[in-house]
Design a protein around this motif. Structure first.
Motif, PDB file in Angstrom:
ATOM      1  N   UNK A  92     -10.391   3.016   0.229  1.00 60.99           N
ATOM      2  CA  UNK A  92      -9.268   3.332  -0.648  1.00 60.99           C
ATOM      3  C   UNK A  92      -8.110   3.920   0.148  1.00 60.99           C
ATOM      4  N   UNK A  93      -8.425   4.721   1.140  1.00 64.29           N
ATOM      5  CA  UNK A  93      -7.395   5.283   2.009  1.00 64.29           C
ATOM      6  C   UNK A  93      -6.612   4.160   2.693  1.00 64.29           C
ATOM      7  N   UNK A  94      -7.326   3.173   3.219  1.00 63.29           N
ATOM      8  CA  UNK A  94      -6.680   2.037   3.881  1.00 63.29           C
ATOM      9  C   UNK A  94      -5.849   1.220   2.894  1.00 63.29           C
ATOM     10  N   UNK A  95      -6.371   0.999   1.699  1.00 64.54           N
ATOM     11  CA  UNK A  95      -5.634   0.254   0.681  1.00 64.54           C
ATOM     12  C   UNK A  95      -4.377   1.015   0.263  1.00 64.54           C
ATOM     13  N   UNK A  96      -4.470   2.312   0.197  1.00 65.13           N
ATOM     14  CA  UNK A  96      -3.319   3.137  -0.162  1.00 65.13           C
ATOM     15  C   UNK A  96      -2.260   3.091   0.934  1.00 65.13           C
ATOM     16  N   UNK A  97      -2.676   3.106   2.171  1.00 68.95           N
ATOM     17  CA  UNK A  97      -1.723   2.975   3.282  1.00 68.95           C
ATOM     18  C   UNK A  97      -0.990   1.654   3.205  1.00 68.95           C
ATOM     19  N   UNK A  98      -1.718   0.583   2.948  1.00 67.67           N
ATOM     20  CA  UNK A  98      -1.096  -0.751   2.822  1.00 67.67           C
ATOM     21  C   UNK A  98      -0.140  -0.793   1.639  1.00 67.67           C
ATOM     22  N   UNK A  99      -0.514  -0.210   0.515  1.00 71.01           N
ATOM     23  CA  UNK A  99       0.346  -0.211  -0.670  1.00 71.01           C
ATOM     24  C   UNK A  99       1.612   0.615  -0.412  1.00 71.01           C
ATOM     25  N   UNK A 100       1.470   1.727   0.289  1.00 74.82           N
ATOM     26  CA  UNK A 100       2.627   2.551   0.577  1.00 74.82           C
ATOM     27  C   UNK A 100       3.610   1.817   1.493  1.00 74.82           C
ATOM     28  N   UNK A 101       3.080   1.059   2.432  1.00 77.06           N
ATOM     29  CA  UNK A 101       3.955   0.282   3.327  1.00 77.06           C
ATOM     30  C   UNK A 101       4.670  -0.824   2.572  1.00 77.06           C
ATOM     31  N   UNK A 102       4.011  -1.386   1.574  1.00 75.56           N
ATOM     32  CA  UNK A 102       4.579  -2.499   0.809  1.00 75.56           C
ATOM     33  C   UNK A 102       5.493  -2.046  -0.316  1.00 75.56           C
ATOM     34  N   UNK A 103       5.453  -0.759  -0.661  1.00 74.14           N
ATOM     35  CA  UNK A 103       6.256  -0.251  -1.769  1.00 74.14           C
ATOM     36  C   UNK A 103       7.742  -0.379  -1.444  1.00 74.14           C
ATOM     37  N   UNK A 104       8.540  -0.734  -2.441  1.00 72.62           N
ATOM     38  CA  UNK A 104       9.979  -0.837  -2.216  1.00 72.62           C
ATOM     39  C   UNK A 104      10.561   0.520  -1.850  1.00 72.62           C
ATOM     40  N   UNK A 105      11.512   0.508  -0.973  1.00 70.73           N
ATOM     41  CA  UNK A 105      12.176   1.741  -0.535  1.00 70.73           C
ATOM     42  C   UNK A 105      13.394   2.009  -1.412  1.00 70.73           C
ATOM     43  N   UNK A 106      13.640   3.282  -1.641  1.00 75.04           N
ATOM     44  CA  UNK A 106      14.837   3.662  -2.397  1.00 75.04           C
ATOM     45  C   UNK A 106      16.073   3.418  -1.551  1.00 75.04           C
ATOM     46  N   UNK A 107      17.121   3.010  -2.194  1.00 74.77           N
ATOM     47  CA  UNK A 107      18.368   2.721  -1.462  1.00 74.77           C
ATOM     48  C   UNK A 107      19.163   3.960  -1.190  1.00 74.77           C
TER      49      UNK A 107
END
Length: 78
Positions: free
Chosen positions: A63-78
């Motif tokens: 789950x930690x690894x999946x969360x890291x991947x999801x955080x990297x893929x999350x859109x960034x605020x402008x």
């Protein structure tokens, strides 16, 4: 979390995962919901004896690894 499967390290890891899920909930609510459901499922499986301590550690790490991947893929605020 009342059985012997949950060590202090497991409980701390679970708390850290919840906090990290909270950080991606804003930019990626669907990913956060999926990860939180997965964490609740792991918790239930450990509480009901489906997972032993070794499998619980593995599941939390996954789950930690999946969360890291999801955080990297999350859109960034402008």
């Amino acid at each position: 979390m009342t059985n012997r499967v949950w060590t202090t390290q497991h409980i701390d890891h679970r708390r850290r995962l919840h906090a990290r899920i909270d950080t991606i909930a804003g930019p990626s609510p669907a990913a956060a919901a999926r990860l939180r459901l997965a964490l609740y499922t792991v918790t239930h499986e450990a509480d009901t004896g489906v997972l032993d301590a070794e499998l619980l550690t593995l599941a939390l790490d996954e789950l930690d690894a999946a969360l890291t991947a999801a955080a990297r893929a999350a859109p960034r605020a402008a």
